[in-house]
Scaffold this active site. Structure first.
Site, PDB file in Angstrom:
ATOM      1  N   ASP A  47       0.839  -1.208   0.000  1.00  0.00           N
ATOM      2  CA  ASP A  47       0.000   0.000   0.000  1.00  0.00           C
ATOM      3  C   ASP A  47       0.874   1.258   0.000  1.00  0.00           C
ATOM      4  OD1 ASP A  47       0.878  -0.175   2.594  1.00  0.00           O
ATOM      5  OD2 ASP A  47      -1.085   0.142   3.522  1.00  0.00           O
ATOM      6  N   SER A  48       2.191   1.077   0.033  1.00  0.00           N
ATOM      7  CA  SER A  48       3.109   2.198  -0.199  1.00  0.00           C
ATOM      8  C   SER A  48       2.829   2.820  -1.566  1.00  0.00           C
ATOM      9  CB  SER A  48       4.567   1.732  -0.110  1.00  0.00           C
ATOM     10  OG  SER A  48       4.783   0.616  -0.950  1.00  0.00           O
TER      11      SER A  48
ATOM     12  N   ASP B 221      -1.140  -6.112  -0.231  1.00  0.00           N
ATOM     13  CA  ASP B 221      -1.432  -5.474   1.054  1.00  0.00           C
ATOM     14  C   ASP B 221      -2.918  -5.202   1.203  1.00  0.00           C
ATOM     15  OD1 ASP B 221       0.483  -4.945   2.979  1.00  0.00           O
ATOM     16  OD2 ASP B 221       1.272  -3.175   1.949  1.00  0.00           O
TER      17      ASP B 221
ATOM     18  N   GLU C 210      -1.215  -5.513   8.699  1.00  0.00           N
ATOM     19  CA  GLU C 210      -0.342  -4.911   9.708  1.00  0.00           C
ATOM     20  C   GLU C 210      -0.933  -5.121  11.104  1.00  0.00           C
ATOM     21  OE1 GLU C 210       0.566  -0.807   8.889  1.00  0.00           O
ATOM     22  OE2 GLU C 210       1.281  -1.243   6.868  1.00  0.00           O
TER      23      GLU C 210
ATOM     24  N   GLU D  46       9.512  -4.354  10.436  1.00  0.00           N
ATOM     25  CA  GLU D  46       9.934  -3.055   9.884  1.00  0.00           C
ATOM     26  C   GLU D  46      10.472  -2.113  10.964  1.00  0.00           C
ATOM     27  OE1 GLU D  46       7.266  -1.184   7.124  1.00  0.00           O
ATOM     28  OE2 GLU D  46       8.396   0.691   7.123  1.00  0.00           O
TER      29      GLU D  46
END
Ligand code: KIV
Length: 276
Positions: A51-52, A90, A122, A189
């Protein structure tokens, strides 16, 4: 590994990646397009449609505004461009946190409409029930713990976490919870290197590091960041290229040649067909 015989190509699966714990490092990069996916496919094990893309493709400040439809559109492009790598899509903010049922409904949309092999969510302990629900119903899940960009509004900034050993407890709990819930791998991360090393040693599933540790079972970066296309990158990014400069040079040359009428030349235009 650089060349593959078309007839022999079999797509890597989530169980294949799960089986790589402690083995050869798992190579992963992000892609949002068919063309970059095609280039990555010969060299990486996992392509993440992250989703970046909200920040990288659309210039958003965070990943929070990214929608499920955006993820599905780019996921389809990446599947079209690749044949061999496991494609993981994502789940964007708001598409899975409400309940395991909401997560399942949206994950099924992603898998059906993109035909990708897995999804990523996430969160650690707070998401364990959802990951268990998904994996128990045929949805392969990659976890994502440590600095989780979708939580930017509660975190306050994108800085590295757990740099003091006294803060490690919740991160270790998150890693254990994601593994126990049945995730096939987990992205770790932007945490202190020794914590990422310890998580990798303790949990039975592969860890994919980003700003984490060389001890992780694999590594991932955002493609545009490592290619030198993103204007601002985190400290953990090593730049393997400087594409922005090359692209700018080409654009400058094109603009100059159009203005001087050097382009298009005879080779780039169509003459009348010769009469027989
Ligand atoms: O969205 C993304 O690109 C990611 C990677 C940075 C792991 O989640």
């Amino acid at each position: 590994m650089s060349q593959h015989n078309e007839a022999e190509i079999r797509r890597i699966t989530a169980p294949d990646i799960r089986a790589r714990k402690g083995g050869d490092p798992i190579v992963s990069l992000t892609s949002y397009h068919a063309h970059t996916a095609r280039l990555l496919d010969n060299y990486v094990d996992v392509i993440l449609v992250g989703d970046s893309l909200g920040m990288v493709m659309h210039g958003m400040e965070t990943t929070v505004p990214v929608t499920l439809d955006m993820m599905i559109l780019q996921g389809r492009a990446v599947m079209r461009g690749s044949k061999r790598a496991l494609v993981v899509v994502d789940m964007p903010f708001g598409s899975y946190e409400e309940s395991p049922e909401q997560a399942f409904r949206n994950a099924v949309r992603v898998l059906k409409e993109t035909q990708a092999g897995a999804i990523k969510v996430e969160g650690g302990v707070r998401l364990a029930e959802t990951i268990k629900f998904l994996t128990g119903r045929g949805v392969p899940v990659m976890g994502h713990i440590g600095m989780t960009p979708q939580s930017i509004n509660t975190l306050g900034s994108f800085k590295a976490l757990a740099r003091d050993e006294a803060e490690w407890g919740p991160f270790l709990d998150d890693a254990r919870a994601v593994a126990q819930a049945g995730a096939f791998s987990v992205v770790v991360e932007a945490v202190a290197e020794p914590l990422a090393r310890r998580i990798t040693a303790e949990i039975p599933i592969p860890t994919i590091g980003i700003g984490a540790s060389p001890a992780c079972d694999g590594q991932i970066l955002v493609l545009e960041d490592m290619l030198g296309l993103s204007p601002k990158v985190p400290k953990f990014v090593k730049q393997y290229g400087n594409l922005a400069a090359g692209i700018e040079e080409s654009i400058k040359a094109f603009a100059a040649e159009v203005r001087s009428r050097e382009f298009p030349a005879t080779a780039h235009v169509y003459q009348l067909r010769r009469k027989p």
